[in-house]
Design a protein around this motif. Structure first.
Motif, PDB file in Angstrom:
ATOM      1  N   GLN A   5       0.799  -1.208   0.000  1.00  0.00           N
ATOM      2  CA  GLN A   5       0.000   0.000   0.000  1.00  0.00           C
ATOM      3  C   GLN A   5       0.835   1.262   0.000  1.00  0.00           C
ATOM      4  N   ASP A  56     -14.313  -0.069  -3.034  1.00  0.00           N
ATOM      5  CA  ASP A  56     -13.636   1.084  -2.450  1.00  0.00           C
ATOM      6  C   ASP A  56     -14.684   2.107  -2.032  1.00  0.00           C
ATOM      7  N   THR A  63      -6.176   5.757   1.387  1.00  0.00           N
ATOM      8  CA  THR A  63      -5.692   4.401   1.601  1.00  0.00           C
ATOM      9  C   THR A  63      -6.849   3.484   1.249  1.00  0.00           C
ATOM     10  N   PHE A  64      -6.676   2.173   1.382  1.00  0.00           N
ATOM     11  CA  PHE A  64      -7.762   1.260   1.057  1.00  0.00           C
ATOM     12  C   PHE A  64      -8.797   1.266   2.184  1.00  0.00           C
ATOM     13  N   TYR A 302      -6.688   4.151  -4.843  1.00  0.00           N
ATOM     14  CA  TYR A 302      -7.538   3.663  -3.762  1.00  0.00           C
ATOM     15  C   TYR A 302      -9.025   3.784  -4.096  1.00  0.00           C
TER      16      TYR A 302
END
Length: 456
Positions: A5, A56, A63-64, A302
């Protein structure tokens, strides 16, 4: 789901997230725009396509942030409807009320029941069961099926493979493990076996001394079969074997520089447009497709979309680079030029064949006495009244051609032809969008190969 990530730069989102609901979403690629639908695994059940996907949360993600899993359905790969959502609190994860790592997922059917496997971040894999492809779902185990201490890899990103009465699960990152599932589909019938991939490559170029040195593959493993070859893929990359358990030989990538004739290679992930392409292969109506992640529309790694492209296998078993574009599949734009015949939506009686010339293209060849090809949703036909058929070579044999609107009982054109490689067939006035079926019937000896179709 992309495990690394923190590599490279973040991109700011350029699209707004609209609320997902039970409504149809359509328009080429991305197949479901601005919804964050990603990590696509598409399965065909009872004549309908079902997309099992991660989600998502927002175009503003840094970020995820993935709070649930989704099921979408389609009759044509163009129009998609959200059918159900699986929330972590419907699974053993209910003890984690703030869970935001609902990573990649896949499903398999057995005995009329549907088993939906899901990733708990990059740690473990669970499974829920339903009596239909869209649920309702229940957690039959109340705990992970693949626990984080099961193998030396990380037990996530499950891919399901079916062969006869057997179902298999593959999972992991850098190294992949395969196991046959038990008859109950919620247990393992064997110890997971490590997959040997000779000469494997991927999107990374780690230098000596990193923890991942020598592990250049990726996560997101997936298995499918074409002809007598098994295909093990990880994102855009793949290897083949004649044995399900391998060893596999690296063959290349389905996304290359040649995949972007209309752009879309930027913006991309830090290591380039081959990274982050979690995808799956599926076949429907005689056509094979690759569904995969893309960020060309959001600019944000993301907040990903799902694209679908046509897949064409070469005679040596390798896969030609796919075309990444906004047209997508199951619909066509006459204004963009001729339609390649091998990009049909449905096929009966034809086979794809790689051309022997340097064009790297394909034709469709009539196998027996008769066959038909379906091309739905051809847009931009207003003012046109003629179809142009380009045949491969100049067939001397007589053959019968008929063209019909999909669902109509009578053709709009029917002719007996021979001796030329290009035919202009009057159809009468066409609507702006038409769904057409092309039928060919052999009335002599020799080959019938169709290259492409156009409209004037």
């Amino acid at each position: 789901m992309e495990r690394l990530q923190k590599i490279g730069l973040n991109f700011s989102a350029t699209v707004l997230l609209t609320a997902a609901a039970f409504f149809p979403a359509n328009a080429g690629n991305p197949i479901i725009a601005n919804q964050g639908v990603n990590d696509p695994h598409i399965r065909i059940f009872d004549g309908k396509a079902y997309l099992y996907a991660s989600h998502d949360k927002s175009a503003r993600n840094e970020t995820f942030v993935m709070e649930d899993w989704q099921v979408w359905s389609s009759d044509d790969l163009v129009n998609w409807t959200l059918q159900s959502t699986l929330h972590p609190d419907q699974t053993y994860l209910r003890a984690q009320p703030d869970f935001t790592s609902a990573w990649a997922t896949d499903v398999a059917e057995k005995g009329g029941r549907y088993y939906w496997f899901f990733s708990e971040a990059n740690r473990q894999t669970g499974v829920v069961v339903g009596d239909s492809p869209v649920g309702p779902w229940r957690d039959a185990l109340g705990k992970p099926l693949l626990t984080e201490d099961l193998t030396p890899t990380h037990e996530y990103d499950p891919g399901l493979y079916s062969e006869g009465d057997d179902r298999f699960i593959i999972f992991g990152v850098w190294d992949y493990y395969l196991a046959r599932l038990g008859e109950d589909m919620i247990s393992l019938a064997e110890e997971p076996r490590k997959m040997d991939i000779r000469g494997a490559r991927g999107p990374y170029t780690f230098t000596t001394g990193t923890p991942f040195d020598g592990k250049l593959t990726d996560d997101k493993p997936f298995l499918h079969k074409h002809g007598d070859l098994y295909y093990l893929s990880w994102g855009a990359f793949y290897a083949t074997s004649k044995n399900l358990y391998g060893p596999y030989d690296y063959r290349g990538a389905v996304i290359t520089e040649a995949s972007f004739p209309t752009g879309l290679s930027q913006p991309t992930w830090p290591t380039g447009p081959q990274q982050g392409r979690h995808g799956s292969f599926f076949t429907w109506h005689g056509q094979t497709y690759f569904a995969y992640c893309d960020i060309s529309q959001s600019g944000n790694r993301y907040f990903r979309d799902t694209f679908i492209s046509y897949v064409h296998y070469r005679s040596d078993g390798s896969i030609a680079p796919i075309r990444v574009d906004l047209t997508g599949v199951g619909e066509y734009r006459a204004s963009s030029g001729p339609i390649e015949a091998e990009e049909f939506f449905a096929n009966s009686g034809f086979s794809k064949r790689e051309r022997a010339d340097a064009s790297n293209g394909f034709d469709v060849v009539l196998d027996g006495a008769a066959g038909e090809l379906t091309f739905p949703n051809i847009g931009g036909l207003g003012g046109k009244d003629t179809i142009v058929l380009d045949m491969k070579g100049a067939p001397a044999l007589p053959f019968k051609l008929s063209i019909s609107r999909k669902g109509a009982s009578a053709p709009i054109a029917s002719h007996q032809l021979e001796g030329a490689n290009r035919w202009r067939i009057p159809l009468g006035a066409l609507g702006d969008s038409e769904s057409l079926i092309i039928r060919l019937k052999r009335e002599g000896q020799g080959e019938l190969a169709l290259d492409r179709i156009g409209f004037e």
